[in-house]
Motif scaffolding. Structure first.
Motif, PDB file in Angstrom:
ATOM      1  N   HIS A 277       0.952  -1.208   0.095  1.00  0.00           N
ATOM      2  CA  HIS A 277       0.178   0.155  -0.017  1.00  0.00           C
ATOM      3  C   HIS A 277       0.824   1.024  -0.085  1.00  0.00           C
ATOM      4  O   HIS A 277       0.415   2.629  -0.604  1.00  0.00           O
ATOM      5  N   GLU A 280       1.782   2.069  -3.578  1.00  0.00           N
ATOM      6  CA  GLU A 280       0.485   2.339  -4.397  1.00  0.00           C
ATOM      7  C   GLU A 280       0.184   3.903  -3.756  1.00  0.00           C
ATOM      8  O   GLU A 280      -0.130   4.663  -4.647  1.00  0.00           O
ATOM      9  N   GLU A 281       0.498   4.197  -2.596  1.00  0.00           N
ATOM     10  CA  GLU A 281       0.364   5.706  -2.322  1.00  0.00           C
ATOM     11  C   GLU A 281       1.324   6.610  -3.017  1.00  0.00           C
ATOM     12  O   GLU A 281       0.854   7.506  -3.338  1.00  0.00           O
ATOM     13  N   LYS A 284       0.211   6.818  -6.536  1.00  0.00           N
ATOM     14  CA  LYS A 284      -1.086   7.879  -6.832  1.00  0.00           C
ATOM     15  C   LYS A 284      -0.432   9.335  -6.559  1.00  0.00           C
ATOM     16  O   LYS A 284      -0.858  10.058  -7.430  1.00  0.00           O
ATOM     17  N   GLY A 285       0.386   9.723  -5.601  1.00  0.00           N
ATOM     18  CA  GLY A 285       0.927  10.872  -5.529  1.00  0.00           C
ATOM     19  C   GLY A 285       1.706  11.413  -6.655  1.00  0.00           C
ATOM     20  O   GLY A 285       1.491  12.678  -7.037  1.00  0.00           O
ATOM     21  N   ALA A 287       1.102  10.430  -9.878  1.00  0.00           N
ATOM     22  CA  ALA A 287       0.065  10.782 -10.896  1.00  0.00           C
ATOM     23  C   ALA A 287      -0.537  12.155 -10.581  1.00  0.00           C
ATOM     24  O   ALA A 287      -0.740  12.774 -11.565  1.00  0.00           O
ATOM     25  N   GLN A 288      -0.968  12.297  -9.300  1.00  0.00           N
ATOM     26  CA  GLN A 288      -1.928  13.785  -8.931  1.00  0.00           C
ATOM     27  C   GLN A 288      -0.908  14.712  -9.301  1.00  0.00           C
ATOM     28  O   GLN A 288      -1.309  15.774  -9.761  1.00  0.00           O
ATOM     29  N   GLU A 294      -5.769   8.346 -13.057  1.00  0.00           N
ATOM     30  CA  GLU A 294      -5.674   6.905 -12.791  1.00  0.00           C
ATOM     31  C   GLU A 294      -4.269   6.298 -13.125  1.00  0.00           C
ATOM     32  O   GLU A 294      -3.963   5.312 -13.488  1.00  0.00           O
ATOM     33  N   GLY A 295      -3.489   6.767 -11.935  1.00  0.00           N
ATOM     34  CA  GLY A 295      -2.130   6.189 -11.748  1.00  0.00           C
ATOM     35  C   GLY A 295      -1.939   5.134 -11.150  1.00  0.00           C
ATOM     36  O   GLY A 295      -0.925   5.075 -10.245  1.00  0.00           O
ATOM     37  N   ASN A 296      -2.779   4.046 -11.034  1.00  0.00           N
ATOM     38  CA  ASN A 296      -2.802   3.047 -10.213  1.00  0.00           C
ATOM     39  C   ASN A 296      -1.707   2.057 -10.793  1.00  0.00           C
ATOM     40  O   ASN A 296      -1.277   2.017 -12.051  1.00  0.00           O
ATOM     41  N   LYS A 299      -1.991  -0.107 -13.915  1.00  0.00           N
ATOM     42  CA  LYS A 299      -1.793   0.883 -15.115  1.00  0.00           C
ATOM     43  C   LYS A 299      -0.591   0.596 -15.847  1.00  0.00           C
ATOM     44  O   LYS A 299       0.055   0.724 -16.900  1.00  0.00           O
TER      45      LYS A 299
END
Length: 350
Positions: A277, A280-281, A284-285, A287-288, A294-296, A299
């Motif tokens: 996780h 993943e975090e 995500k940061g 990508a934002q 959707e930067g999971n 992908k």
């Protein structure tokens, strides 16, 4: 009891109308027909009182199942998923394992999707766990009947998922480099190898051999994944700023060499790797901050597979790179648009 039947019939009638209203059916055209159809039946509300639940029995059977799965070689993560899912279902249905019927399971799935809002994929995954559990009990002759034999799989609507565009990839790379050497290494490694996040978290430094990485996949199946030049350079840059004794590529806790915690040496305290996780975090940061939707992690995996196929790698090799046993699984990941199909048709079809 007979005096209660009209009330039960009316309650059923109203429940059916409510369902139809929620589905936006024209009630005025069907309500009289439903009432006439119900009039020919004796209706009695099912009692909600059930036999005393034997928690000990449920725990006993769950423990036997978990032991069998452990012996089979399931990973700790898979074991946790089985245990948590089964405990949740048993508590939700509120019956002893022996007394759960096919109707109980069908109603459970309907409520989970309609009331709890879980996806069809999630609901089907829960059924898959129940199918494995009851199949084990039947094979071991603990139960003579298997309620899951009457339960069909839930067909989930397949939504086409896309890979990153080349512009998005460059935005992610730039943002990752600005964020830090570790973040850049994570992005480049995922784009190059197509690893799962859980696989990346478990990579040890000793398992990186030049441009290839020994990767521990699902079901304890190892394979080699490969680093391109960008990923190799990103790893080198990252390792130069590392100053700890942790054997993993991405430590779960950074400690300086020689530091002590709780009067124990750093070599003892920092053996852990980063958690899934946390990666993943991080992604995500990135990508934002880069303005990419959707930067999971999946992908990145889909992008790696799609780019490899577009550049000519056979789908069989893409499947092996991703650690898939079936090519059909790989095909779900691929993002091939009409232009790619047209180009391939011109190249391969006479």
């Amino acid at each position: 009891m007979e005096g209660q039947q009209p009330d039960a019939r009316q309650s059923l009638y109203e429940s059916i109308l409510l369902v139809l209203m929620n589905e936006e059916v024209d009630i005025s055209r069907v309500k009289n027909g439903i009432y006439v159809a119900l009039n020919g039946y004796e209706v009695q509300e099912r009692t909600t009182e059930i036999a005393l639940i034997s928690q000990e029995r449920n725990e006993y059977l769950l423990k036997k199942f978990m032991i069998a799965k452990t012996v089979k070689g399931c990973t700790p993560r898979t074991l946790r998923y089985y245990r948590d899912t089964l405990k949740f279902v048993f508590d939700y249905i509120g019956k002893t394992v022996d007394d759960i019927t096919s109707d109980d399971i069908r109603m459970y799935s309907i409520i989970r999707m309609k009331k709890d809002g879980v996806t069809e994929v999630t609901a089907d995954n829960e059924l898959r766990v129940l199918r494995s559990f009851y199949g084990y009990l039947q094979r071991e002759e603990i139960l003579t009947s298997n309620p899951m034999l009457k339960i069909e799989c839930i067909r989930a609507q397949r939504v086409k998922k896309t890979a990153f565009t080349e512009m998005e990839i460059e935005k992610l790379r730039i943002q990752a480099m600005e964020t830090g050497a570790r973040e850049s290494m994570i992005v480049e490694t995922l784009l190059s190898t197509g690893m799962r996040v859980a696989e990346l978290a478990q990579v040890r430094l000793c398992e990186i051999e030049g441009n290839r990485v020994l990767t521990h996949g699902k079901g304890k199946k190892d394979r080699y994944t490969y680093l391109n030049a960008k990923a190799e350079l990103a790893i080198d840059r990252y390792l130069k700023i590392r100053n700890d004794d942790n054997p993993y590529l991405i430590p779960g806790r950074i400690m300086q060499k020689g530091d002590k915690e709780l009067e124990r040496p750093a070599a003892f305290n920092c053996h852990g790797h980063i958690e899934r996780h946390q990666i993943e975090e991080t992604l995500k940061g990135i990508a934002q901050a880069a303005g990419v939707a959707e930067g999971n992690p999946h992908k990145y995996r889909r992008t790696c597979a799609t780019m490899a196929l577009r550049r000519g790698m056979p789908v069989e090799q893409v499947s092996k790179m991703l650690g898939h046993e079936q090519i059909t699984t790989t095909q779900i990941y691929l993002d091939i648009d009409e232009e790619n199909m047209k180009a391939a048709h011109r190249k391969y079809v006479v």
